[in-house]
Design an enzyme around this catalytic site. Structure first.
Site: not given
Ligand code: BGP
Length: 472
Positions: A165, A371
């Site tokens: 990201e 993801e």
């Molecule tokens: C993405 C990241 C992850 C993860 C996910 C969920 O942006 O790559 O590291 O955390 O989001 O986000 P959050 O933890 O803010 O719910």
């Protein structure tokens, strides 16, 4: 497009799930690991520190065994830069190498392919002190780190992801705890896009090095891609959606794949006197990356309308999935057609299909979802169960859309939802859970840290066993 018959998932489809080092490992300052920016940041009020997380560092054997029980073909995890190189450059920490050797070997023991993210939000704190990505030398620091990883793990790791990201590091760095702005900086936007440029060049050089050192390995980027919708059919809203798509999405993939700046983004940067400086060789490096595939994270789409502000200024901050206002460029709009999660993120499986179609039509490379998932409050029952039917429903809808996309002739290699196991969220603590495996701990009470199979664990096991043909 309505398909009467859906094509099956490819026989070698990579089913698995994801985590990242700083959110899952814990053991953040032991066995020689240096601190990363995540270890020195002030965590948001009311949320856990990142010192224990899910304690995977000590429990990786149990975790990988559970993943094998689900039938994983792939496990996406990241390597902590400061566990390998505590100062970011210089001395290698043998215990760090040993840990990832063990983790990789444990995966391979069960026939699980490691999919390694080289950088997931955790710049070594020692390198932040030296100017972080703003320092031109960061390109060499990262390429050196890549070389150490390829030398030590390249005999067994076939799939690599560069920077997780990067678009979110650039757009919402302060929310993730990663943005470093030097004192006395007078043009913050230019500084941010100069850092972004260094990351782009570093990524391109790492891909080139990977191809040189590991001719059988495959490497790709891993941005967060969310197709941006116009809020209405007003022509101005479509222009705003194009702006947001370019700034949020296409800049990163145009660069990774074609090695050129997106023209709309460049025009936005010109407007702000924020165009990054190129050094000799940068343009060539950017063109030589040639990723083998595209990894991308998808949580939901974004909707925007035209911004009526005329004065161009900095965007108001949101998080990874919210588009607030960027004056004169676009303005975030709550899509009334979509429901939201308990944490306010919109849910849009259909938009997932559109996003896959759009990426493929622009870049024509095989794609893996790195993801996707539902953050929710889960409850462990007295008999050790977690009834997360809401998560099953979310995942089912999204997997269906992968099959639709496959039938649209989009080349899909795999699916790694977030997250394999409960871990600490970027800014909302452990209470925002995503895993198939429940970890027995609260925000501040570490409890037993025991693992429990959620209902989604059993469901996903069946999905994998049937190669996606049974989603019930
Ligand atoms: C993405 C990241 C992850 C993860 C996910 C969920 O942006 O790559 O590291 O955390 O989001 O986000 P959050 O933890 O803010 O719910």
């Amino acid at each position: 497009m309505y398909h009467k018959t859906l094509k099956p998932f490819p026989a070698n489809f990579l089913w698995g799930a994801s985590t990242s080092a700083y959110q899952v490992e814990g053991a953040n300052l032991i066995d020689g690991k240096g601190p990363s920016c995540q270890d020195v940041k002030k965590v948001p009020e009311g949320t856990s520190e990142l010192d224990v997380c899910a304690d995977q560092y000590h429990r990786y054997k149990e975790d990988v065994k559970l993943m094998a029980e689900m039938g994983f073909k792939v496990y996406r995890f990241s390597i902590s830069w400061s566990r390998i190189l505590p100062e970011g450059t210089g001395e290698v920490n043998p215990k760090g190498i040993q840990y990832y050797n063990n983790l990789i070997d444990e995966c391979l023991k069960y026939g699980i392919e490691p999919l390694v993210t080289m950088f997931h939000f955790d710049m070594p704190a020692a390198l932040d002190k030296r100017g972080s990505w703003g320092n031109r030398e960061s390109i060499d620091w990262f390429v050196n780190f890549a070389k150490v990883m390829f030398e030590n793990f390249g005999d067994r790791v076939k799939y690599w992801l560069t920077i997780n990201e990067q678009n979110m590091l650039t757009l919402v760095g302060p929310v993730i705890g990663t943005l470093y702005i030097p004192e006395g900086c007078t043009n913050k936007l230019k500084e941010i896009y100069q850092q972004n440029h260094h990351m782009l060049v570093a990524q391109a050089k790492a891909m080139e090095l990977c191809h040189k050192m590991l001719p059988n390995a495959k490497i790709g980027p891993a941005p967060n891609i969310a197709l941006v919708y116009p809020a209405s059919c007003r022509p101005e809203d479509t222009t705003a959606a194009q702006n947001c798509n370019a700034i949020r999405n296409w800049l990163y993939l145009d660069m990774a794949v074609y090695g050129r700046y997106n023209n709309l983004v460049w025009s936005y940067l010109e407007e702000h006197d924020a165009c990054p400086e190129f050094e000799p060789g940068d343009a060539e490096s950017l063109k030589n990356a040639h990723p083998d595939f595209i990894g991308f994270n998808y949580y939901n789409t974004v909707t925007v309308e035209a911004s009526t502000q005329t004065e161009l200024k900095e965007a108001t901050p949101g998080d990874q999935q919210s588009a607030n206002e960027m004056a004169g460029v676009y303005k975030g709009f709550r899509n009334p057609n979509l429901t939201v999660t308990e944490f306010g993120w919109e849910i849009d499986p259909q938009g997932f299909r559109s996003t896959m179609r759009e990426i493929y039509s622009r870049y024509h490379l095989p794609m893996i979802v790195t993801e996707n998932g539902l953050g929710a409050y889960d409850t462990l029952t007295e008999d050790g169960k977690v009834h997360d039917d809401y998560r099953i429903e979310y995942l089912r809808q999204h997997i269906k859309m992968i099959q639709e996309a496959i039938t649209d002739n989009v080349e899909m290699m795999g699916y790694c939802p977030w997250s394999a196991i409960d871990l600490v969220s970027t800014h909302e603590g452990i209470r925002k859970r995503y895993g198939f495996i429940y970890v027995d701990r609260d925000e501040f009470d570490l409890k037993t840290l025991n693992r429990y199979r959620k209902d989604s664990f059993h469901w996903y096991k069946k999905v994998i066993a049937t190669n996606g043909s049974n989603l019930d």
